[in-house]
Design an enzyme around this catalytic site. Structure first.
Site: not given
Ligand code: SAM
Length: 227
Positions: A75
């Site tokens: 992000s």
């Molecule tokens: N917090 C992260 C960072 O600091 O890099 C950025 C997160 S990225 C915007 C969103 C993440 O949520 C992705 O890696 C995606 O695979 C994960 N994601 C989506 N749905 C999910 C779920 N139901 N449970 C766990 N992770 C999930």
């Protein structure tokens, strides 16, 4: 607290990174209204460049999300700061993050709370972020692969839950895992555009407020979107 000028472990990749990070904090965060000094200190200390592909490291302190592979992103620094500030973490807190991605947000939270539990559905991202966090000497982050849209019941209740992916609604299971007075910070809306919502648990009821408009990758899972 000032960051060590030589930088944290993992800093060796480039001598200008501490300066770039200090500039990021001043121009992207402080200048846009992030006021919590603990949050600013955490973002001043965590080497964001260590969480991206080495080819993207020179872009690590720019004002935008960056790709981390598998169609996912780390992000924008401002969004990380805004969500962290909204969470209001305290040093003794147990926190849950849904969507570990690169591990950057978890690293920021690790400096502000006692323990951070973080779930990611893509195994390769869990593996990579685990390596980075270990290399940086961060020991209070616990990770697992799974669908975080239903939370992580084993370690509940949490004083704060941060969801780093866009959800169609507030998942009841996440609200149910909040401690009394705890806060859930979550982008909700359509697949393409969301609003950041802050839900506080008061006497078992939800007290809600809205923050900014935002765009996150979708939360995929039982209480999120279909793949
Ligand atoms: N917090 C992260 C960072 O600091 O890099 C950025 C997160 S990225 C915007 C969103 C993440 O949520 C992705 O890696 C995606 O695979 C994960 N994601 C989506 N749905 C999910 C779920 N139901 N449970 C766990 N992770 C999930």
């Amino acid at each position: 607290m000032r960051p060590d000028p030589s930088g944290p472990p993992g800093e060796r990749a480039g001598p200008d990174y501490p300066q770039a990070r200090a500039r990021m904090v001043a121009t992207q965060l402080r200048a846009r209204g992030i006021r919590d000094e603990r949050v600013l200190e955490a973002l001043a200390a965590v080497p964001r460049h260590a969480f991206v592909d080495p080819a993207l490291a020179p872009e690590a302190y720019s004002d935008r999300p960056l790709p981390i592979g598998h169609g996912q992103t780390i992000s924008q620094p401002y969004m990380v700061a805004l969500m962290t500030e909204a969470l209001r973490p305290e040093p003794g807190d147990r926190l849950l993050e849904v969507g570990t991605g690169s591990g950057y947000q978890a690293a920021v939270l690790s400096r502000l709370a006692r323990s951070v539990f973080t779930i990611e559905r893509i195994p390769a991202l869990v593996e990579r972020s685990r390596e980075v966090l270990a290399r940086l000497g961060i020991t209070n982050v616990v990770q697992r692969v799974g669908d975080g849209s239903t939370g992580w019941h084993t370690h509940a209740p949490y004083q704060g839950i941060l969801v780093a992916a866009g959800s169609p609604r507030i998942p009841p299971a996440l609200f149910g895992q909040l401690a009394e007075g705890g806060r859930l910070v979550i982008p909700t809306g359509s697949r393409d555009a969301q609003v950041l919502r802050i839900v506080t648990r008061r006497g078992g009821s939800a007290v809600e407020s809205e923050s900014v408009a935002c765009v996150f990758v979708p939360l995929i899972g039982e209480e999120g979107w279909r793949e």
